[in-house]
Design a protein around this motif. Sequence first.
Motif, short mmCIF file in Angstrom:
data_model
loop_
_atom_site.label_atom_id
_atom_site.label_comp_id
_atom_site.label_asym_id
_atom_site.label_seq_id
_atom_site.Cartn_x
_atom_site.Cartn_y
_atom_site.Cartn_z
N GLN A 166 0.61 -1.21 -0.03
CA GLN A 166 0.11 0.04 0.03
C GLN A 166 0.77 1.39 0.01
O GLN A 166 0.47 2.22 -0.62
N PRO A 167 1.87 1.43 0.81
CA PRO A 167 2.69 2.57 0.80
C PRO A 167 3.18 2.86 -0.58
O PRO A 167 3.56 3.95 -0.62
N LYS A 168 3.69 1.84 -1.36
CA LYS A 168 4.28 2.02 -2.49
C LYS A 168 3.36 2.52 -3.53
O LYS A 168 3.77 2.54 -4.97
N LEU A 169 1.97 2.53 -3.52
CA LEU A 169 1.11 2.72 -4.45
C LEU A 169 0.88 4.38 -4.85
O LEU A 169 0.94 5.29 -4.09
N GLY A 170 0.95 4.51 -6.25
CA GLY A 170 0.63 6.05 -6.65
C GLY A 170 -0.67 6.04 -6.75
O GLY A 170 -1.46 5.18 -6.55
N SER A 171 -1.28 7.40 -7.13
CA SER A 171 -2.70 7.67 -7.22
C SER A 171 -3.38 7.04 -8.24
O SER A 171 -4.50 6.86 -7.98
N ASP A 172 -2.58 6.49 -9.39
CA ASP A 172 -3.74 5.86 -10.28
C ASP A 172 -3.15 4.37 -10.22
O ASP A 172 -3.36 3.52 -11.33
N ASP A 173 -2.46 3.83 -9.29
CA ASP A 173 -2.12 2.42 -9.36
C ASP A 173 -3.28 1.65 -9.02
O ASP A 173 -3.93 2.10 -8.09
N LEU A 174 -3.23 0.42 -9.21
CA LEU A 174 -4.35 -0.47 -8.79
C LEU A 174 -3.83 -1.74 -8.08
O LEU A 174 -2.62 -2.25 -8.56
N LEU A 175 -4.39 -2.36 -6.94
CA LEU A 175 -4.12 -3.49 -6.57
C LEU A 175 -5.57 -4.52 -6.50
O LEU A 175 -6.57 -4.00 -6.45
N VAL A 176 -5.47 -5.53 -7.52
CA VAL A 176 -6.62 -6.43 -7.98
C VAL A 176 -6.56 -7.76 -7.28
O VAL A 176 -5.67 -8.49 -7.21
N ASP A 177 -7.42 -8.00 -6.45
CA ASP A 177 -7.76 -9.19 -5.93
C ASP A 177 -8.27 -10.45 -7.22
O ASP A 177 -9.10 -10.00 -7.99
N GLU A 178 -7.83 -11.55 -6.85
CA GLU A 178 -8.31 -12.67 -7.71
C GLU A 178 -8.35 -12.17 -9.39
O GLU A 178 -9.23 -12.21 -10.13
N PHE A 179 -7.08 -11.85 -9.65
CA PHE A 179 -7.12 -11.11 -11.10
C PHE A 179 -6.92 -12.36 -12.25
O PHE A 179 -6.23 -13.22 -12.07
N GLY A 180 -8.04 -12.45 -13.07
CA GLY A 180 -8.38 -13.61 -13.88
C GLY A 180 -7.24 -13.72 -15.06
O GLY A 180 -7.06 -12.78 -15.80
N LEU A 181 -6.73 -14.96 -15.22
CA LEU A 181 -5.99 -15.17 -16.41
C LEU A 181 -6.41 -16.30 -16.98
O LEU A 181 -7.29 -17.32 -16.68
N ALA A 182 -6.17 -16.34 -18.59
CA ALA A 182 -6.42 -17.33 -19.37
C ALA A 182 -7.90 -17.64 -19.34
O ALA A 182 -8.33 -18.91 -19.13
N TYR A 183 -8.73 -16.57 -19.50
CA TYR A 183 -10.43 -16.63 -19.54
C TYR A 183 -10.75 -17.26 -18.08
O TYR A 183 -11.69 -18.19 -18.37
#
Length: 199
Positions: free
Chosen positions: A19-36
């Motif tokens: 969290q402290p490393k995130l910029g204003s437009d950066d995202l952290l996404v839970d359960e990021f889908g891969l390969a459909y």
Amino acid sequence: MLDVSHDHQVRAALKAHLQPKLGSDDLLVDEFGLAYGAARADLALVNGHLEGFEIKAARDTLTRLPSQVEAYGHVFEMASIVTTRSHLAEVRPLLPKWWGIMLAVPRSHGIDLLVQRQPRSNPRRSAQHLARLLWRDETLAALSVLGLDRGLRSKPKLVLFDALAAAMPVDELADYVRTCLKARGDWRSAKAQSGCDGS
């Protein structure tokens, strides 16, 4: 507590670490889908690069890790596993050298994350798999900018993805994917596919 038992405990510690490393437009996404949806990254960081994090707490098994490593390798510029002492020795030989390794260690005040190996740049990302992270409208917007959308607008998504993957170098496509991910509103909703106007 001799080890960190549950995924949600490690996930909370990892988010607090990032969290402290995130910029204003950066995202952290839970359960990021891969390969459909065939695989998911436990957590994805979208900033100047696309980075994936796989969590293996003490009660998790490593059965799916080889297939998860393969799926991560198609799209992430960097990846790290966040695991526990009970898995550390078994995890190491299953990971390519470009993967980072973080160790979750229980303390009286919570959980510390200790970097065992820094992640490096992935040498083998796949343009086809990167393109599949896009929505249809986003893919068509990029093809239109490139002057390649003629005759493709009614084609299935896979045809569009393949056309874009063939037309853009991997690094440029990765930049476009990150721009689109950041530009989405309710970006998990299929109904919110408003597209991305960047190139």
